[in-house]
Design a protein around this motif. Structure first.
Motif, PDB file in Angstrom:
ATOM      1  N   HIS A   1       0.831  -1.202   0.000  1.00  0.00           N
ATOM      2  CA  HIS A   1       0.000   0.000   0.000  1.00  0.00           C
ATOM      3  C   HIS A   1       0.874   1.266   0.000  1.00  0.00           C
ATOM      4  O   HIS A   1       1.823   1.360   0.791  1.00  0.00           O
ATOM      5  N   PRO A   2       0.556   2.236  -0.854  1.00  0.00           N
ATOM      6  CA  PRO A   2       1.378   3.452  -0.901  1.00  0.00           C
ATOM      7  C   PRO A   2       1.484   4.177   0.453  1.00  0.00           C
ATOM      8  O   PRO A   2       2.508   4.782   0.760  1.00  0.00           O
TER       9      PRO A   2
ATOM     10  N   CYS B   1     -11.018   5.950  -2.703  1.00  0.00           N
ATOM     11  CA  CYS B   1      -9.987   5.616  -1.722  1.00  0.00           C
ATOM     12  C   CYS B   1      -9.665   6.848  -0.872  1.00  0.00           C
ATOM     13  O   CYS B   1      -9.365   7.907  -1.414  1.00  0.00           O
TER      14      CYS B   1
ATOM     15  N   PHE C   1      -7.109   7.640   0.709  1.00  0.00           N
ATOM     16  CA  PHE C   1      -5.719   8.113   0.588  1.00  0.00           C
ATOM     17  C   PHE C   1      -5.460   8.798  -0.760  1.00  0.00           C
ATOM     18  O   PHE C   1      -4.390   9.361  -0.971  1.00  0.00           O
ATOM     19  N   MET C   2      -6.453   8.785  -1.641  1.00  0.00           N
ATOM     20  CA  MET C   2      -6.250   9.274  -3.004  1.00  0.00           C
ATOM     21  C   MET C   2      -5.642  10.691  -3.107  1.00  0.00           C
ATOM     22  O   MET C   2      -4.704  10.899  -3.887  1.00  0.00           O
TER      23      MET C   2
ATOM     24  N   CYS D   1      -1.915  10.322  -2.765  1.00  0.00           N
ATOM     25  CA  CYS D   1      -1.264   9.153  -3.354  1.00  0.00           C
ATOM     26  C   CYS D   1      -0.612   9.459  -4.701  1.00  0.00           C
ATOM     27  O   CYS D   1      -1.257   9.995  -5.599  1.00  0.00           O
TER      28      CYS D   1
ATOM     29  N   PHE E   1       0.203   7.297  -6.807  1.00  0.00           N
ATOM     30  CA  PHE E   1      -0.121   6.248  -7.776  1.00  0.00           C
ATOM     31  C   PHE E   1      -1.610   6.211  -8.109  1.00  0.00           C
ATOM     32  O   PHE E   1      -2.090   5.246  -8.691  1.00  0.00           O
ATOM     33  N   ALA E   2      -2.348   7.267  -7.697  1.00  0.00           N
ATOM     34  CA  ALA E   2      -3.806   7.257  -7.864  1.00  0.00           C
ATOM     35  C   ALA E   2      -4.207   7.079  -9.326  1.00  0.00           C
ATOM     36  O   ALA E   2      -3.574   7.607 -10.234  1.00  0.00           O
ATOM     37  N   MET E   3      -5.268   6.309  -9.511  1.00  0.00           N
ATOM     38  CA  MET E   3      -5.806   6.061 -10.852  1.00  0.00           C
ATOM     39  C   MET E   3      -7.263   6.529 -10.870  1.00  0.00           C
ATOM     40  O   MET E   3      -7.803   6.918  -9.845  1.00  0.00           O
TER      41      MET E   3
ATOM     42  N   CYS F   1      -9.629   4.908  -8.413  1.00  0.00           N
ATOM     43  CA  CYS F   1      -9.412   5.248  -6.992  1.00  0.00           C
ATOM     44  C   CYS F   1     -10.358   6.359  -6.542  1.00  0.00           C
ATOM     45  O   CYS F   1     -10.733   6.453  -5.383  1.00  0.00           O
TER      46      CYS F   1
ATOM     47  N   PRO G   1     -11.478   0.853  -2.693  1.00  0.00           N
ATOM     48  CA  PRO G   1     -10.935  -0.478  -3.003  1.00  0.00           C
ATOM     49  C   PRO G   1     -11.369  -1.510  -1.960  1.00  0.00           C
ATOM     50  O   PRO G   1     -11.523  -1.182  -0.781  1.00  0.00           O
TER      51      PRO G   1
ATOM     52  N   CYS H   1      -6.082  -1.564  -1.667  1.00  0.00           N
ATOM     53  CA  CYS H   1      -5.522  -0.684  -2.693  1.00  0.00           C
ATOM     54  C   CYS H   1      -5.762  -1.287  -4.071  1.00  0.00           C
ATOM     55  O   CYS H   1      -5.492  -2.469  -4.303  1.00  0.00           O
ATOM     56  N   TRP H   2      -6.231  -0.433  -4.987  1.00  0.00           N
ATOM     57  CA  TRP H   2      -6.526  -0.893  -6.346  1.00  0.00           C
ATOM     58  C   TRP H   2      -5.280  -1.341  -7.088  1.00  0.00           C
ATOM     59  O   TRP H   2      -5.378  -2.016  -8.113  1.00  0.00           O
ATOM     60  N   LEU H   3      -4.103  -0.970  -6.615  1.00  0.00           N
ATOM     61  CA  LEU H   3      -2.881  -1.375  -7.326  1.00  0.00           C
ATOM     62  C   LEU H   3      -2.729  -2.897  -7.366  1.00  0.00           C
ATOM     63  O   LEU H   3      -2.009  -3.433  -8.201  1.00  0.00           O
TER      64      LEU H   3
HETATM   65 FE1  SF4 Z   1      -3.421   5.100  -4.111  1.00  0.00          FE
HETATM   66 FE2  SF4 Z   1      -5.476   4.179  -5.502  1.00  0.00          FE
HETATM   67 FE3  SF4 Z   1      -4.163   2.549  -3.888  1.00  0.00          FE
HETATM   68 FE4  SF4 Z   1      -5.717   4.462  -2.929  1.00  0.00          FE
HETATM   69  S1  SF4 Z   1      -6.380   2.699  -4.120  1.00  0.00           S
HETATM   70  S2  SF4 Z   1      -3.698   3.942  -2.203  1.00  0.00           S
HETATM   71  S3  SF4 Z   1      -5.366   6.095  -4.376  1.00  0.00           S
HETATM   72  S4  SF4 Z   1      -3.363   3.571  -5.707  1.00  0.00           S
END
Ligand code: SF4
Length: 342
Positions: free
Chosen positions: A249-250, A288, A290-291, A294, A296-298, A301, A306, A319-321
């Motif tokens: 997780h980021p 999310c 944390f977006m 973050c 790495f946000a997509m 997110c 997630p 986390c969607w990653l």
């Molecule tokens: Fe980052 Fe998306 Fe994972 Fe949230 S779900 S921590 S925004 S990559």
């Protein structure tokens, strides 16, 4: 056989303020096994301490448990009467806080207070309680224990006071101890002494410990499993080794990189801080949490919160990653599909 002493199932706790409901804990589930030490880490406002107070049922209005279960030895604490909970607190569950002065009354001697705590929970004579109080001070590493029994709290240093509190909390041999930032106000040397004392007493009495801290490094040193909280939710959970060396997780990654002197893959990393600030208490819960911070946000997110993705061996990450179809934005994440397959 492993005995599950505590299990939280979808616990929710809110504060009902004039400005509206603040959902401090938003449906968390985890368990603690007998004799196990788990760490709950996260920044201020992540819901760690509210979780601790909810488990102990020490929340004051406007705080209230709004859903879920707290199963302690298979009994749901959410439903039991206050009288029964008072008996469980102190006898079977104890809590210690960051500031030991909060737990010791300045107008009574330390010996008096330890003896009172013992007599409240054990059917023994005053003489036996005094002998036990001396033993607690000795176990807590206080020199001249018998003499120090007559001293007042202000005659002890901060570290000594915290050691006394820990000794007192564990002397009734509770099944579980919640330590809420017990070493935060202390310098590194005293911190090491406190951790050693807690470890010794845990081994002596087989107590399970929930260690709450904002310091992932301290938790990793003391606990076998780590739970990472953010915005009232568990973001990641797993054994210390996989959280530290294979975090998914980021946010956890950010916490690890902000530990001074942390070594990853054999070399010291540059100290990094996590961008942005903790979430707004009244923020909407879409996507999310944390977006906004973050790297790495997509797109997904922002749209959908997630689920937990299984990373194997008791490791899960929200986390969607880790979703099999997510674009490869974070090279350090070994991804899994939602069904658990790599
Ligand atoms: Fe980052 Fe998306 Fe994972 Fe949230 S779900 S921590 S925004 S990559």
């Amino acid at each position: 056989m492993v005995y599950r002493i505590l299990e939280l199932k979808n616990l929710k706790t809110s504060f009902f303020t004039k400005a509206g409901e603040v959902e401090a804990v938003r449906g968390i589930s985890f368990h603690v096994d007998k004799g196990e030490a788990i760490g709950i880490v996260g920044e201020s406002g992540s819901g760690k301490s509210v979780t601790a107070l909810s488990i102990m049922k020490l929340l004051q209005p406007p705080g209230k448990i709004t859903g879920g279960q707290i199963l302690f030895k298979n009994k749901n604490l959410v439903e039991i009467p206050n009288k029964e909970m008072r008996h469980i607190r102190g006898n079977e569950m104890s809590i210690i806080f960051q500031d030991p002065t909060m737990s010791l009354n300045p107008v009574f001697t330390v010996g008096n207070q330890i003896m009172e705590a013992i007599l409240n929970h054990q059917k023994i004579s005053k003489k036996e309680a005094r002998a036990k109080a001396i033993e607690i001070l000795r176990l807590a590493g206080i020199p001249s224990a018998e003499k120090r029994l007559n001293d007042y709290p202000h005659e002890f240093s901060g570290g000594m006071r915290q050691r006394v509190i820990i000794g007192m909390a564990l002397s009734c041999e509770p099944d579980i101890l919640i330590a809420d930032e017990p070493t935060t106000a202390l310098d590194t040397t005293i911190q090491a002494q406190i951790l050693k004392l807690m470890r010794d007493l845990k081994n002596r009495w087989g107590t399970s410990i929930i260690f709450i801290t904002h310091d992932l490094g301290v938790a990793a040193d003391f606990c076998s499993r780590i739970i990472v909280m953010y915005d009232g939710l568990i973001m990641e959970e797993g054994p210390v080794k996989s959280i530290f060396f294979d975090s998914k997780h980021p946010y956890t990654r950010g916490l690890i990189e902000s530990i001074p002197g942390v070594i990853q893959k054999g070399r010291k990393k540059r100290l990094v801080s996590i961008n942005g600030i903790s979430p707004d208490l009244f923020s909407s819960h879409v996507g999310c949490p944390f977006m906004p911070r973050c790297d790495f946000a997509m797109k997904i997110c922002k749209e959908k919160q997630p689920p937990y993705f299984d990373a194997g061996e008791g490791h899960r990450s929200k986390c969607w990653l880790l979703h099999g179809e997510a674009p490869k934005k974070a090279p350090w994440v070994k991804r899994r599909c939602a069904d658990g397959n790599r």
